[in-house]
Design a protein around this motif. Structure first.
Motif, mmCIF file in Angstrom:
data_model
loop_
_atom_site.group_PDB
_atom_site.id
_atom_site.type_symbol
_atom_site.label_atom_id
_atom_site.label_comp_id
_atom_site.label_asym_id
_atom_site.label_seq_id
_atom_site.Cartn_x
_atom_site.Cartn_y
_atom_site.Cartn_z
ATOM 1 N N ARG A 11 34.785 30.391 41.854
ATOM 2 C CA ARG A 11 35.891 29.419 41.425
ATOM 3 C C ARG A 11 36.963 29.722 42.241
ATOM 4 O O ARG A 11 37.880 28.945 42.319
ATOM 5 C CB ARG A 11 35.848 29.356 39.841
ATOM 6 N N THR A 12 37.665 31.000 41.886
ATOM 7 C CA THR A 12 38.665 31.430 42.617
ATOM 8 C C THR A 12 38.959 31.128 44.131
ATOM 9 O O THR A 12 40.046 30.640 44.528
ATOM 10 C CB THR A 12 39.470 32.691 41.924
ATOM 11 N N LEU A 82 49.393 33.367 40.764
ATOM 12 C CA LEU A 82 48.344 32.749 39.745
ATOM 13 C C LEU A 82 47.258 32.712 40.346
ATOM 14 O O LEU A 82 45.980 33.082 39.477
ATOM 15 C CB LEU A 82 48.679 31.295 39.657
ATOM 16 N N LEU A 83 46.703 32.587 41.727
ATOM 17 C CA LEU A 83 45.583 32.998 42.312
ATOM 18 C C LEU A 83 44.988 34.186 42.169
ATOM 19 O O LEU A 83 43.881 34.495 41.869
ATOM 20 C CB LEU A 83 45.723 32.681 43.825
ATOM 21 N N CYS A 86 43.892 34.624 38.569
ATOM 22 C CA CYS A 86 42.705 33.851 38.541
ATOM 23 C C CYS A 86 41.650 34.977 38.821
ATOM 24 O O CYS A 86 40.603 34.900 38.140
ATOM 25 C CB CYS A 86 42.710 32.788 39.013
ATOM 26 N N TYR A 89 40.964 37.679 36.257
ATOM 27 C CA TYR A 89 40.643 37.099 34.850
ATOM 28 C C TYR A 89 39.165 36.761 35.157
ATOM 29 O O TYR A 89 38.248 37.387 34.335
ATOM 30 C CB TYR A 89 41.354 35.771 34.537
ATOM 31 N N GLU A 90 38.736 36.197 36.456
ATOM 32 C CA GLU A 90 37.312 35.951 36.679
ATOM 33 C C GLU A 90 36.550 37.636 36.891
ATOM 34 O O GLU A 90 35.350 37.433 36.681
ATOM 35 C CB GLU A 90 36.989 35.268 37.720
ATOM 36 N N SER A 96 44.598 36.986 30.740
ATOM 37 C CA SER A 96 45.040 35.679 30.912
ATOM 38 C C SER A 96 45.393 35.453 32.175
ATOM 39 O O SER A 96 45.925 36.243 33.111
ATOM 40 C CB SER A 96 46.138 35.097 29.463
ATOM 41 N N LEU A 97 45.773 34.004 32.320
ATOM 42 C CA LEU A 97 46.316 33.557 33.648
ATOM 43 C C LEU A 97 47.690 33.616 33.648
ATOM 44 O O LEU A 97 48.522 33.785 34.740
ATOM 45 C CB LEU A 97 45.663 32.401 34.216
#
Length: 134
Positions: A11-12, A82-83, A86, A89-90, A96-97
């Motif tokens: 997803r990322t 932010l990427l 992500c 997080y994944e 958290s993001l």
């Protein structure tokens, strides 16, 4: 237990690929997208962003800063951070993001305030700020 986070990583990667594709399309697109700020005769916060991205992709940092310094110095590193958040997080390594609590609120206010300040300063017709216009 590592299999489950690895299944979420695409997803990322898809989000990053989508951002790269969208940026590439903006750079090579023959179309000029309308802007509410430009219709009012003003420079918006992201005016010059496409030309900035094109200059960065060509490796010309001074020219990129001339088109839109805010996007080059603040927005692009924020997107990269932010990427990375992500992906962390994944993979189960981040909680958290966006920072939670007071830190998150302060970050959001600083980002929003910086964007408003950048927009106001680049539209002032006073000599030191005229350089910021596109």
């Amino acid at each position: 237990m590592l299999v489950r986070p690895l299944l979420r990583l695409p997803r990322t990667l898809l989000a990053a690929a989508g951002l790269v594709a969208a940026g590439s399309l903006l750079v090579i697109s023959p179309f000029d997208f309308p802007c509410a700020f430009a219709a009012a005769g003003l420079d918006g916060p992201m005016c010059g962003g496409t030309r900035m991205l094109e200059a960065l992709l060509a490796g010309d940092l001074p020219r990129a800063l001339g088109f839109n310094a805010f996007a080059a110095v603040v927005f692009l590193p924020l997107v990269a951070a932010l990427l990375i958040a992500c992906a962390r997080y994944e993979l189960g390594r981040g909680r958290s993001l966006w920072p939670s609590g007071t830190r998150g609120v302060v970050c959001a206010h600083l980002l929003g305030g910086g964007l408003v300040l950048w927009t106001v300063l680049r539209n002032l017709p006073v000599e030191p700020f005229t350089v910021l216009a596109t």
